[in-house]
Design a protein around this motif. Sequence first.
Motif, mmCIF file in Angstrom:
data_model
loop_
_atom_site.group_PDB
_atom_site.id
_atom_site.type_symbol
_atom_site.label_atom_id
_atom_site.label_comp_id
_atom_site.label_asym_id
_atom_site.label_seq_id
_atom_site.Cartn_x
_atom_site.Cartn_y
_atom_site.Cartn_z
ATOM 1 N N PRO A 541 0.808 -1.233 0.000
ATOM 2 C CA PRO A 541 0.000 0.000 0.000
ATOM 3 C C PRO A 541 0.833 1.272 0.000
ATOM 4 O O PRO A 541 1.801 1.396 0.751
ATOM 5 C CB PRO A 541 -0.793 -0.120 1.299
ATOM 6 N N GLY A 542 0.454 2.213 -0.864
ATOM 7 C CA GLY A 542 1.126 3.509 -0.883
ATOM 8 C C GLY A 542 2.588 3.405 -1.238
ATOM 9 O O GLY A 542 3.025 2.473 -1.917
ATOM 10 N N THR A 543 3.369 4.369 -0.777
ATOM 11 C CA THR A 543 4.816 4.323 -1.031
ATOM 12 C C THR A 543 5.512 3.431 -0.021
ATOM 13 O O THR A 543 6.536 2.831 -0.321
ATOM 14 C CB THR A 543 5.420 5.733 -0.957
ATOM 15 N N ASN A 544 4.979 3.353 1.193
ATOM 16 C CA ASN A 544 5.568 2.573 2.282
ATOM 17 C C ASN A 544 4.431 2.002 3.125
ATOM 18 O O ASN A 544 3.506 2.717 3.478
ATOM 19 C CB ASN A 544 6.479 3.454 3.139
ATOM 20 N N PRO A 545 4.477 0.734 3.481
ATOM 21 C CA PRO A 545 3.296 0.074 4.058
ATOM 22 C C PRO A 545 3.055 0.253 5.547
ATOM 23 O O PRO A 545 1.962 -0.033 6.021
ATOM 24 C CB PRO A 545 3.550 -1.403 3.747
#
Length: 570
Positions: A541-545
């Motif tokens: 998810p996203g740039t960093n989870p």
Amino acid sequence: MSWVYEQFICAFLVGCTFLSVLSHPDKAPKYTFLREAASAPQILTYDYIVIGGGTCGCPLAATLSQGATVLVLERGGSPYTNPEQININNFVNSLADISPSSFSQPFISRDGVLNSRARALGGGSVLNAGFYSRASSKYIVDSGWNETLAKDSYQWVEKKVAFEPPMLQWQSAVKDGLLEVGVLPYNGFTFDHLYGTKVGGTIFDKEGNRHTAADLLEYADPKRISVYLHATVQKILFKYNTEKRRQQAYGVIFKDALGVMHRAYLSTKGKSEIILSAGAIGSPQLLMLSGIGPANHLQAHGIKVVLDQPLVGQGMADNPLNVLLVPSPVPVEVSLVQTVGITKFGSFIEAASGLSLGHSWSERLQGIFEFVSNQSGQPSMFPPVADTIRSLANPILKGGVLLEKIIGPRSTGHLELINTNPNDNPSVTFNYFKDPEDLRKCVEGMRTIIDVINSKAFSKFRYHNMPVQSLIDLMLHLPVNLRPKHANAAFSLEQYCIDTVLTIWHYHGGCQSGKVVDHNYKVIGVEALRVIDGSTFHRSPGTNPQATVMMLGRYMGEKIIKKRFFHGRK
């Protein structure tokens, strides 16, 4: 071992935990419910048993304790025992620590890439680069999560662990370079996932002290929760439910630091459950050790099959990371990820600076590879340390790295048991760049990094007599992984991506939703067992989870406890 000696060791372990918290009263919460597993009774009974006090397990347990009794079993130690160890200045050293008591348990994937599993209360948030950024709105909708509850859950997490970073010279130059090369618009400081360039959150405060998911246990009801450290779950126990005509989880067996076995059982009142939150490596591994997995594989290891589930351990993925090391002619701040370029072609550009990358680092990295290779029985393929690596001892080469990771990824692999010891790493294959679309995104990301390095905004931090080609050549001589190096990698970004791939510790899969668990994270085919952590994700998810993994713990804790309350009133 004599009884007297066992009691002495038990008292010593408990005392160390207690004194370590007292010795840092300004930095550590005073958790009265945090104990060594060696002090645990032989038999325990709770409404919920959470296996893994990690990035997801801590917020989950804290939330469940608001309406039920909760037992957390964490195989590692407490991050509060040595706050300096998790300070931003010790980021590399903590990851490189291979001692049995370290928070990091290294492993080498079958792809030849060094990785690390967390072994501490707080999980990966104790070891990671600290970047805090939410998932996109689309990801939340696609996951079937309630958007309002997800937003509230993020905010609940952020009150304890998320901060605005200082954004000093190096990070600001990267941000301005991204804008100069067209990663637009500029979105300022935000936790939201938005196309363009932004400054994200960090779990490091202004003094560089790390705030982990363990801090979220401050929300717990201390009268209803017990957290045991160095408690390694051996397996989940099942019995046949004649009404449901399927197996039902009813307890666990765990081992303390002295090797003594304990049993924990679910209470018979209410909708009691065991919740596996041991991470993308630990959760599928423990399901298999407990008899849930591919029948042939389990039988080959002498494990009694509870449920033939061939999808356990499948869908393993890790977002591939590729970097360029950039020596700087001027001093740089110590910084981990603070700014990010979220491109529309599917690559994320980030940066770090001021970390120790000298000769001792290269030797230590070689030592880790040798150590893990020997443990796993893999042949040592570590290349000899070249003169170019030894030249990194030169202090003028202090600088930073620009890195890119791709969205997704689309490439997936699998996890298998090597043996039946839960302390040992399983065999993991990620199949980096097996899907050509992942490779295309990497190449575009590397081109963007090169453009940023050549930008006017970044010019202060690079030697102008050192072209980007020299930086590429330097990386190809560094012992970054065990993969073979090809001569054309210096001139082909495709080959460069393949040859120099690293991990960014964003592995996921193994217990995927819709395959191993249902939309409520209940293990399909058995009763009273859920898996709630990153192993259920189909993509990162996203740039960093980490923000989303913490959010998920709070989110599902709220859903479970509300349903329990409603069920109890009917």
